[in-house]
Design a protein around this motif. Structure first.
Motif, PDB file in Angstrom:
ATOM      1  N   VAL A   1       0.839  -1.208   0.000  1.00  0.00           N
ATOM      2  CA  VAL A   1       0.000   0.000   0.000  1.00  0.00           C
ATOM      3  C   VAL A   1       0.869   1.250   0.000  1.00  0.00           C
TER       4      VAL A   1
ATOM      5  N   LEU B   1       2.256   1.718  -3.551  1.00  0.00           N
ATOM      6  CA  LEU B   1       1.256   2.129  -4.539  1.00  0.00           C
ATOM      7  C   LEU B   1       0.756   3.544  -4.318  1.00  0.00           C
ATOM      8  N   THR B   2       0.913   4.059  -3.101  1.00  0.00           N
ATOM      9  CA  THR B   2       0.361   5.387  -2.805  1.00  0.00           C
ATOM     10  C   THR B   2       1.424   6.409  -2.423  1.00  0.00           C
ATOM     11  N   GLY B   3       2.623   5.954  -2.087  1.00  0.00           N
ATOM     12  CA  GLY B   3       3.674   6.879  -1.671  1.00  0.00           C
ATOM     13  C   GLY B   3       3.512   7.399  -0.252  1.00  0.00           C
TER      14      GLY B   3
ATOM     15  N   VAL C   1      -3.622  -6.062  -4.620  1.00  0.00           N
ATOM     16  CA  VAL C   1      -2.407  -5.261  -4.398  1.00  0.00           C
ATOM     17  C   VAL C   1      -1.185  -5.955  -5.008  1.00  0.00           C
TER      18      VAL C   1
ATOM     19  N   ALA D   1      -1.175  -7.798  -7.821  1.00  0.00           N
ATOM     20  CA  ALA D   1      -1.231  -7.514  -9.261  1.00  0.00           C
ATOM     21  C   ALA D   1      -0.790  -6.073  -9.534  1.00  0.00           C
ATOM     22  N   LEU D   2      -1.252  -5.145  -8.701  1.00  0.00           N
ATOM     23  CA  LEU D   2      -0.870  -3.737  -8.893  1.00  0.00           C
ATOM     24  C   LEU D   2       0.626  -3.537  -8.669  1.00  0.00           C
TER      25      LEU D   2
ATOM     26  N   LYS E   1       3.013  -5.756  -9.143  1.00  0.00           N
ATOM     27  CA  LYS E   1       3.755  -6.282 -10.296  1.00  0.00           C
ATOM     28  C   LYS E   1       3.717  -5.264 -11.445  1.00  0.00           C
ATOM     29  N   LEU E   2       2.590  -4.608 -11.623  1.00  0.00           N
ATOM     30  CA  LEU E   2       2.501  -3.577 -12.667  1.00  0.00           C
ATOM     31  C   LEU E   2       3.400  -2.387 -12.331  1.00  0.00           C
ATOM     32  N   LYS E   3       3.400  -2.025 -11.062  1.00  0.00           N
ATOM     33  CA  LYS E   3       4.237  -0.896 -10.625  1.00  0.00           C
ATOM     34  C   LYS E   3       5.715  -1.209 -10.879  1.00  0.00           C
TER      35      LYS E   3
ATOM     36  N   ALA F   1       6.797  -3.237 -13.152  1.00  0.00           N
ATOM     37  CA  ALA F   1       6.972  -3.219 -14.608  1.00  0.00           C
ATOM     38  C   ALA F   1       7.130  -1.785 -15.100  1.00  0.00           C
ATOM     39  N   GLN F   2       6.350  -0.880 -14.502  1.00  0.00           N
ATOM     40  CA  GLN F   2       6.442   0.523 -14.902  1.00  0.00           C
ATOM     41  C   GLN F   2       7.820   1.074 -14.563  1.00  0.00           C
TER      42      GLN F   2
ATOM     43  N   ARG G   1      10.390  -0.298 -16.871  1.00  0.00           N
ATOM     44  CA  ARG G   1      10.282   0.331 -18.174  1.00  0.00           C
ATOM     45  C   ARG G   1      10.997   1.675 -18.167  1.00  0.00           C
TER      46      ARG G   1
ATOM     47  N   LEU H   1       7.119  -9.394 -16.006  1.00  0.00           N
ATOM     48  CA  LEU H   1       5.745  -9.523 -15.525  1.00  0.00           C
ATOM     49  C   LEU H   1       5.354 -10.977 -15.301  1.00  0.00           C
TER      50      LEU H   1
END
Lengths: 327, 327
Positions: free
Chosen positions: B195, B198-200, B290, B292-293, B295-297, B299-300, B303, B319
């Motif tokens: 958390v 994802l939110t800082g 959270v 899944a999010l 893993k995307l974070k 990946a971002q 990138r 991913l």
């Protein structure tokens, strides 16, 4: 028919312009763009061909109009601090139909309560369009509308407006069940928008990595919609996923808003869906999770803004606690 | 007893230093800090009083040691690219006990498989400690340990090590059920770390805004732990929440790692819990979301790194798609 568009953002400016081209009496209520639009009109740079128009009247406030319009089209984002009731106050006469052209679900009740004697038409835009400068709009993709009477049906005025858009070359679907159409759009919006804001990724990267999360979120919105009387086709989630994969990777409007420092449509896209789900007793743990994270993300951004703005030291705490422990 | 600490990060440097102070034969295997530590030793700036120590041996590789140690204490973060099996290869002789001092759950099986004939001791650190420069560590808060034999029990070597830490002034809990202790720590980690990333936000802002989300995540970890044979006290979630509220607002280690461009302990803190939950058939929608999010974070972030690093154009797609549609 006199038509007033309230809001000189990209969506309002574009659709007002399309109607203007048919010779309809279209006026525009602008705020920051008032001076520019009053003198120079609006320039639309469009994939379908550029055009320019001068609204019949350009006003800061609808009280300046010589007569009340037949339609008052409210084209603003429904976000915290946007006082829609006040914006309509001087725009509506006894026979004015209120048209709500905004994203989100359940955006109508507040207006229906404030203007109980007015006809309300609810409208959805499917368009890729950006305001690039005062009086300048860039139309990149799509450009169709769905509209219908609120809460349902198709009044004469709704039919007339739909036909007016059609004759202006806008694909406009007159939909007697516009509430269901809102839920259908929400299936896409409530999944992709929060995930893009929380991860910074476009639709392509999101689907490439975590299609399962997007499907789970979409399925929960479909379940809420069914529970509140707006059943959606069984195939909708698959179609939405496949349709998005076929599109070029796309940065959601909410991520664009976040990066531009604009307020987010969190409540009308996600919060209203979550509240409807809770009320109907539908289990929506994935939506609850992204909603809670999005509220925290907003709080974090507000905090950063507060740090930067000394004049904003009394800003209230915008956090909500919509989460239901154990739900 | 000869003790080799592998890893000159904050945690390893600190606990090696505490043992050194008792006159124990403590060596250090360092990588980037090798030159500095070999010459200058390690400086610990601690809330409990600063101290300095010179390890018995400082090596780049355990093959340089005159003899195999009695304990090889692996003190590295379990993240992608950390080859723990290789790091231990030259460190372990026939009688060497392997000590795993890392965050996360189920971090032992990989090592137990690679070194089936070695005793394994599993250890958890509860400490606020940061490496500030080569050979310099800042100890801000706490500083206790739990350790026990893997998979359970307390061997003589585990008892001896625990007592050695105790005599060095380190509060060390010899725990015959260290796996359960790992799940207990995971309850906090699997909730607050993702958390915050994802939110800082720090723990204070998170609890102020969305305590319900944290509770839901914690409850799911408790449910998984119970399902896999490590039941935790009913009061644990409440106690964790209240304890965190009493602490000063705290930036999680995973958020610190994110901001420092370090790899995240996503898999051992969250991924292993999610996989255990799936295997046990426990519904864990909030954790799945959270994860899944996150893993995307990642990946971002990867990138962004790829864009910055032209030498990294063949980086594989990291991913995973752990999400179970419809789960």
């Amino acid at each position: 028919m006199n038509i007033l568009f309230i809001g000189s953002g990209a969506v309002g400016s574009y659709f007002a312009g399309k109607l203007s081209q048919t010779g309809a009496a279209v006026s525009l209520q602008a705020r920051s763009d008032y001076e520019h639009v009053k003198i120079h009109g609006v320039h639309i740079h469009s994939v379908d061909g550029d055009f320019h128009y001068q609204p019949r009247h350009v006003v800061r406030d609808a009280a300046e109009l010589p007569a009340k319009p037949d339609y008052a089209v409210l084209c603003i984002k429904v976000v915290e601090g946007a006082d829609r009731v006040a914006l309509l106050k001087n725009a509506v006469g006894p026979d004015t139909a209120i048209v709500l052209l905004s994203n989100g679900i359940e955006i109508e009740p507040e207006i229906a309560q404030a203007y109980p004697d007015h006809e309300i038409i609810s409208a959805l835009a499917f368009i890729g369009v950006t305001r690039t400068a005062p009086g300048h709009v860039h139309h990149q993709a799509y450009g169709h509308l769905s509209l219908g009477s609120y809460p349902s049906g198709l009044s004469d005025k709704a039919r007339w407006l739909s036909e007016a858009f059609q004759s202006a070359g806008v694909l406009c679907n007159a939909d007697a069940d516009i509430a269901t159409a809102r839920w259908q759009k929400c299936v896409w919006n409530a999944a992709f928008n929060p995930v893009s804001v929380l991860t910074g990724l476009d639709t392509g990267r999101i689907l490439n990595g975590q299609e399962g999360l997007i499907r789970a979120l979409m399925q929960e919105v479909v379940a809420i919609a069914a529970a509140v009387g707006h059943p959606l086709p069984d195939t909708l989630v698959d179609k939405s996923i496949h349709g998005t994969k076929k599109m070029a990777a796309y940065k959601t409007s909410m991520l664009v808003d976040l990066e531009a420092g604009q307020p987010l449509e969190t409540e009308v896209i996600l919060g209203n869906a979550v509240r409807a789900g809770h009320k109907a007793g539908v289990p929506i743990p994935h939506l609850e999770t992204v909603y809670a994270l999005l509220k925290l993300k907003e709080a974090q951004r507000d905090r950063c803004s507060e740090v930067m703005s000394v004049s904003n030291q009394n800003a209230g705490n915008r956090l909500h606690t919509p989460f239901r422990p154990g739900a």
